[in-house]
Design a protein around this motif. Structure first.
Motif, PDB file in Angstrom:
ATOM      1  N   UNK A  73      -4.423  -3.764 -10.762  1.00  0.00           N
ATOM      2  CA  UNK A  73      -4.887  -2.690 -11.638  1.00  0.00           C
ATOM      3  C   UNK A  73      -4.288  -1.315 -11.314  1.00  0.00           C
ATOM      4  N   UNK A  74      -4.034  -1.017 -10.041  1.00  0.00           N
ATOM      5  CA  UNK A  74      -3.504   0.305  -9.701  1.00  0.00           C
ATOM      6  C   UNK A  74      -1.989   0.293  -9.456  1.00  0.00           C
ATOM      7  N   UNK A  75      -1.309  -0.705  -9.968  1.00  0.00           N
ATOM      8  CA  UNK A  75       0.134  -0.850  -9.764  1.00  0.00           C
ATOM      9  C   UNK A  75       0.928   0.328 -10.314  1.00  0.00           C
ATOM     10  N   UNK A  76       0.561   0.828 -11.473  1.00  0.00           N
ATOM     11  CA  UNK A  76       1.328   1.894 -12.115  1.00  0.00           C
ATOM     12  C   UNK A  76       0.718   3.268 -11.853  1.00  0.00           C
ATOM     13  N   UNK A  77       0.198   3.461 -10.661  1.00  0.00           N
ATOM     14  CA  UNK A  77      -0.346   4.755 -10.263  1.00  0.00           C
ATOM     15  C   UNK A  77       0.609   5.418  -9.287  1.00  0.00           C
ATOM     16  N   UNK A  78       0.329   6.665  -8.952  1.00  0.00           N
ATOM     17  CA  UNK A  78       1.172   7.437  -8.027  1.00  0.00           C
ATOM     18  C   UNK A  78       1.333   6.722  -6.678  1.00  0.00           C
ATOM     19  N   UNK A  79       0.314   6.020  -6.267  1.00  0.00           N
ATOM     20  CA  UNK A  79       0.336   5.328  -4.969  1.00  0.00           C
ATOM     21  C   UNK A  79       1.550   4.409  -4.836  1.00  0.00           C
ATOM     22  N   UNK A  80       1.961   3.752  -5.927  1.00  0.00           N
ATOM     23  CA  UNK A  80       3.068   2.800  -5.885  1.00  0.00           C
ATOM     24  C   UNK A  80       4.304   3.281  -6.650  1.00  0.00           C
ATOM     25  N   UNK A  81       4.414   4.576  -6.895  1.00  0.00           N
ATOM     26  CA  UNK A  81       5.515   5.086  -7.718  1.00  0.00           C
ATOM     27  C   UNK A  81       6.890   4.895  -7.074  1.00  0.00           C
ATOM     28  N   UNK A  82       6.974   4.788  -5.767  1.00  0.00           N
ATOM     29  CA  UNK A  82       8.262   4.607  -5.087  1.00  0.00           C
ATOM     30  C   UNK A  82       8.503   3.164  -4.636  1.00  0.00           C
ATOM     31  N   UNK A  83       7.605   2.267  -4.999  1.00  0.00           N
ATOM     32  CA  UNK A  83       7.724   0.869  -4.566  1.00  0.00           C
ATOM     33  C   UNK A  83       8.894   0.182  -5.271  1.00  0.00           C
ATOM     34  N   UNK A  84       9.469  -0.803  -4.579  1.00  0.00           N
ATOM     35  CA  UNK A  84      10.546  -1.619  -5.141  1.00  0.00           C
ATOM     36  C   UNK A  84       9.931  -2.962  -5.524  1.00  0.00           C
TER      37      UNK A  84
END
Length: 139
Positions: free
Chosen positions: A37-48
């Motif tokens: 659910x929180x995949x497209x939040x700021x927390x994961x914005x730099x994830x690959x």
């Protein structure tokens, strides 16, 4: 009331099972985007991320463990005369939850033998596990 009955492995099926898959390689399961659910939040914005296609089949793992590996003794002993015991190690085939014994009509073993995987992995001469999805019209 619903007519649901507990299903247990019969004698014939139990012979094909060596136990659970070896513990030294991880399960193939991955999370679906819909469940994060929180995949497209700021927390994961730099994830690959790795894109993959979900095929409708059965999880399959083939492995080869060298005799010199610390894990070799943890795999079940198999009676002689099998393609799983090789001169330099042990080959195995697993479904998602079961380390399968050779024979007994296992489609997993049929595919592994058809593609000569015991020989190919043995020639690499290192402990290795390959995981994927066994797919086909009858799977």
């Amino acid at each position: 009331m619903l007519g649901v009955k507990k299903w247990e492995l019969g004698e014939k099926e139990a012979v094909r099972c060596l136990g659970t898959p070896p513990v030294f390689f991880p399960n193939t399961g991955l999370n679906r985007v819909q469940n994060l659910k929180d995949l497209f939040t700021e927390k994961y914005s730099q994830a690959v991320y790795q894109e993959s296609v979900k095929m409708d089949g059965s999880a399959m793992t083939v492995y080869f463990i060298k005799k010199t590996s610390q894990f070799y003794r943890s795999v079940p002993v198999i009676p002689g005369g099998t393609k799983a015991d090789l001169t330099n190690g042990r080959f195995g085939v697993c479904s998602k939850n079961i380390d399968l014994a050779e024979g007994g009509g296992s489609i997993f073993w049929e595919v592994a033998l058809k593609h000569r995987l015991p020989d190919k992995l043995s020639k690499i001469d290192r402990s290795i596990a390959i995981q994927g999805e066994l797919c086909g019209s009858s799977i």
